[in-house]
Design a protein around this motif. Structure first.
Motif, short mmCIF file in Angstrom:
data_model
loop_
_atom_site.label_atom_id
_atom_site.label_comp_id
_atom_site.label_asym_id
_atom_site.label_seq_id
_atom_site.Cartn_x
_atom_site.Cartn_y
_atom_site.Cartn_z
N ASN A 132 0.92 -1.31 -0.15
CA ASN A 132 -0.05 -0.12 0.05
C ASN A 132 0.75 1.27 -0.16
OD1 ASN A 132 0.91 0.20 2.59
ND2 ASN A 132 -0.92 -0.22 3.80
N ALA A 133 2.05 1.31 -0.05
CA ALA A 133 3.06 2.28 -0.23
C ALA A 133 2.45 3.35 -0.98
CB ALA A 133 4.52 1.78 -0.38
N LEU A 134 2.26 2.97 -2.08
CA LEU A 134 1.90 3.95 -3.06
C LEU A 134 0.63 4.81 -2.78
CD1 LEU A 134 2.20 5.18 -5.94
CD2 LEU A 134 0.60 3.51 -7.06
N GLN A 135 -0.40 4.24 -2.31
CA GLN A 135 -1.41 4.80 -1.87
C GLN A 135 -1.33 5.57 -0.66
OE1 GLN A 135 -1.35 1.80 -2.67
NE2 GLN A 135 -3.07 1.45 -4.31
N ILE A 136 -0.45 5.34 0.30
CA ILE A 136 -0.23 5.93 1.68
C ILE A 136 0.41 7.29 1.27
CG2 ILE A 136 1.16 5.89 3.85
CD1 ILE A 136 -1.14 3.85 4.01
N VAL A 137 1.57 7.08 0.17
CA VAL A 137 2.24 8.23 -0.04
C VAL A 137 1.22 9.14 -0.44
CG1 VAL A 137 4.06 9.08 -1.53
CG2 VAL A 137 4.78 7.27 0.01
N GLU A 138 0.37 8.68 -1.46
CA GLU A 138 -0.39 9.74 -2.39
C GLU A 138 -1.64 10.35 -1.37
OE1 GLU A 138 -1.27 7.65 -6.06
OE2 GLU A 138 0.17 9.07 -6.94
N SER A 139 -1.82 9.67 -0.25
CA SER A 139 -2.74 10.20 0.68
C SER A 139 -2.22 11.72 1.02
CB SER A 139 -3.21 9.16 1.89
OG SER A 139 -1.87 9.29 2.72
N PHE A 140 -1.13 12.06 1.06
CA PHE A 140 -0.44 13.48 1.57
C PHE A 140 -0.53 14.28 0.31
CE2 PHE A 140 1.38 10.42 4.61
CZ PHE A 140 1.35 11.25 5.83
N PRO A 141 -0.89 15.63 0.41
CA PRO A 141 -0.83 16.42 -0.63
C PRO A 141 0.83 16.36 -1.41
CG PRO A 141 -1.69 17.51 1.37
CD PRO A 141 -1.21 15.97 1.75
N LYS A 142 0.77 16.85 -2.52
CA LYS A 142 1.90 16.84 -3.29
C LYS A 142 3.09 17.93 -2.72
CE LYS A 142 3.34 14.68 -7.12
NZ LYS A 142 2.96 14.05 -8.19
N ASP A 143 2.66 18.88 -1.92
CA ASP A 143 3.38 19.97 -1.50
C ASP A 143 3.92 19.56 0.08
OD1 ASP A 143 1.14 20.57 -0.45
OD2 ASP A 143 0.89 22.68 -0.77
N GLN A 144 3.25 18.50 0.49
CA GLN A 144 3.59 18.10 1.92
C GLN A 144 5.11 17.46 1.98
OE1 GLN A 144 2.31 18.23 5.33
NE2 GLN A 144 4.48 17.39 5.62
N MET A 305 -2.64 3.63 8.80
CA MET A 305 -2.37 2.68 7.39
C MET A 305 -3.44 1.96 7.17
SD MET A 305 0.26 -0.14 6.68
CE MET A 305 -0.36 -1.59 7.90
N LEU A 306 -3.97 1.14 8.24
CA LEU A 306 -5.25 0.18 7.94
C LEU A 306 -6.47 1.09 7.54
CD1 LEU A 306 -4.72 -2.33 10.72
CD2 LEU A 306 -4.07 -2.49 8.55
N ASP A 307 -6.56 1.91 7.95
CA ASP A 307 -7.98 2.95 7.76
C ASP A 307 -7.84 3.41 6.25
OD1 ASP A 307 -8.85 2.43 10.05
OD2 ASP A 307 -8.32 4.34 11.02
N ILE A 308 -6.60 3.81 6.00
CA ILE A 308 -6.32 4.38 4.49
C ILE A 308 -6.66 3.14 3.50
CG2 ILE A 308 -4.50 5.58 2.81
CD1 ILE A 308 -3.44 6.86 5.46
N SER A 309 -5.72 1.97 3.87
CA SER A 309 -6.06 0.71 2.93
C SER A 309 -7.58 0.38 2.85
CB SER A 309 -5.15 -0.12 3.55
OG SER A 309 -3.96 0.19 3.79
N ILE A 310 -8.16 0.52 3.99
CA ILE A 310 -9.61 0.08 3.66
C ILE A 310 -10.42 0.99 2.96
CG2 ILE A 310 -11.84 -0.05 4.80
CD1 ILE A 310 -9.97 -1.27 7.36
N GLU A 311 -10.13 2.35 3.24
CA GLU A 311 -10.84 3.57 2.38
C GLU A 311 -10.54 3.43 0.72
OE1 GLU A 311 -10.00 7.32 4.20
OE2 GLU A 311 -9.50 8.15 2.16
N LYS A 312 -9.13 3.15 0.77
CA LYS A 312 -8.77 2.67 -0.84
C LYS A 312 -9.17 1.48 -1.41
CE LYS A 312 -6.34 6.70 -0.59
NZ LYS A 312 -6.79 8.02 -1.29
N GLY A 313 -9.66 0.56 -0.57
CA GLY A 313 -10.18 -0.73 -1.11
C GLY A 313 -8.98 -1.63 -1.36
N ILE A 314 -7.92 -1.46 -0.71
CA ILE A 314 -6.62 -2.44 -0.84
C ILE A 314 -7.11 -3.69 0.07
CG2 ILE A 314 -4.46 -2.46 -0.53
CD1 ILE A 314 -4.05 0.40 -0.84
N ILE A 315 -7.57 -3.25 1.44
CA ILE A 315 -8.06 -4.45 2.13
C ILE A 315 -9.55 -4.09 2.56
CG2 ILE A 315 -6.09 -5.27 3.08
CD1 ILE A 315 -6.40 -3.34 5.53
N LYS A 316 -10.03 -5.14 3.20
CA LYS A 316 -11.73 -5.03 3.65
C LYS A 316 -11.81 -4.59 5.09
CE LYS A 316 -13.87 -7.49 -0.19
NZ LYS A 316 -13.04 -8.62 -0.60
#
Ligand code: 13P
Ligand code: SF4
Length: 316
Positions: A132-144, A305-316
């Motif tokens: 989930n590294a890609l989605q976790i990184v992308e959960s931050f704004p580009k300028d962060q 991490m788990l919450d973002i992964s659920i939100e992005k549909g990576i895990i249930k």
């Protein structure tokens, strides 16, 4: 000590008697993978650990994985067959050095790979895995401004894919970082129709040659559903057991660690043996013990991490 079949029966009996469950990573020896009640990558294992109802979790993996299970389900007794089963990535980031590094970058958010100690997790904003590294990184704004630790290869890969400029902690995996392009090209010459699948802990030139890059779960799923029948695998040897079970008619060629050796076994993962698993269940030791305060601090970024992964549909 009983022989293998007796050992396996004794492990199953002890597991029932003690209301225990065995979780295992794909880099375990085949006998342990086959005995496990659940097998997965770091993300799936973490998610599964939150739901365990049994009294005892025997974690057949490495220390940071068992520690994460304890943090996520602290009322359970979590056992690791060998407490010395560490990880070169976790070792690369000692808590004091990491705290000092963090203090030098007060405006940066810290994304830490799950292959890290509980103390380093507690200093982080969010944890990620290779899944989930890609989605976790992308959960931050580009300028962060971001720090990615401790794997420079996974962080570098995500930097390239997302066109970010995260500061990278300079850790690496002893198994994946040693693989080189020459070894892959030699495999490709022997098996020209084979696809190259690689774990993102491999270095950039190796990843350049890959047809698919992903976590252990990701690689296994890719090999199963791909119409290709031959695969060059840039990862640890244990993963082939599940690949072969899922696709018995396909062929898998593990990239050798060097010219003289085809055994890129993780020295830490392979510390777990059937004998140690048996005595761990019998004696209910070695146990993962963590201070409550550390559990609470490390829990927050793992939960995020788990919450973002659920939100992005990576895990249930
Ligand atoms: P996965 O989360 O992809 O299973 O990776 C764990 C690991 O330690 C790879 O070296
Ligand atoms: Fe750590 Fe590498 Fe072993 Fe995975 S394979 S546990 S990253 S040393």
């Amino acid at each position: 000590m009983p022989r293998n079949e007796e050992l396996i029966e004794s492990i199953k009996r002890l597991k029932r008697e003690k209301n225990a469950i065995i979780l295992a990573h794909y880099y375990q020896v085949p006998e342990i993978q086959d005995l496990a009640d659940f097998i997965g990558d770091s993300l799936a294992l973490s998610q599964f650990a939150t739901k365990v109802e049994q009294d005892i979790i025997v974690f057949c993996g490495v220390h940071f994985m068992a520690e994460t299970a304890k943090i996520l389900n602290p009322s359970k007794k979590v056992l690791l067959p060998d407490l010395l089963a560490g990880c070169s990535l976790a070792d690369s980031a000692p808590e004091a050095d990491f705290a000092e590094f963090k203090s030098q970058h007060p405006n940066h958010k810290i994304i830490t790979y799950i292959n890290s100690t509980a103390a380093v997790k507690a200093l982080s904003d969010v944890i990620c895995t290779s899944g989930n590294a890609l989605q976790i990184v992308e959960s931050f704004p580009k300028d962060q401004p971001l720090i990615f630790a401790p794997d420079k290869n996974l962080g570098g890969y995500i930097n390239r894919v997302t066109e970010r400029d995260m500061i990278l902690w300079q850790g690496s995996c002893v198994v994946h970082d040693q693989l080189n392009t020459q070894l892959i090209i030699e495999q490709k010459q022997k098996h020209p129709d084979a696809l190259v699948i690689a774990h993102p802990e491999c270095n950039a030139p190796v990843l350049e040659l890959a047809d698919y890059i992903g976590s252990t779960n990701g690689m296994i799923a890719f090999a199963k559903k791909s119409p290709a029948t031959r695969f060059i695998v840039a990862s640890e040897t244990g993963i082939v057991h599940q690949m072969q079970k899922d696709a018995p008619d396909k062929e898998f060629f593990v990239v050798p660690a060097d010219e003289s050796c085809s055994c890129n076994d993780c020295p830490f993962m392979k510390m777990n043996t059937l004998e140690k698993l048996y005595s761990t269940l019998l004696n209910e030791t070695p146990e993962i013990v963590l201070e409550d305060e550390l559990i609470q601090k490390a829990y927050q970024p793992i939960r995020r991490m788990l919450d973002i992964s659920i939100e992005k549909g990576i895990i249930k």
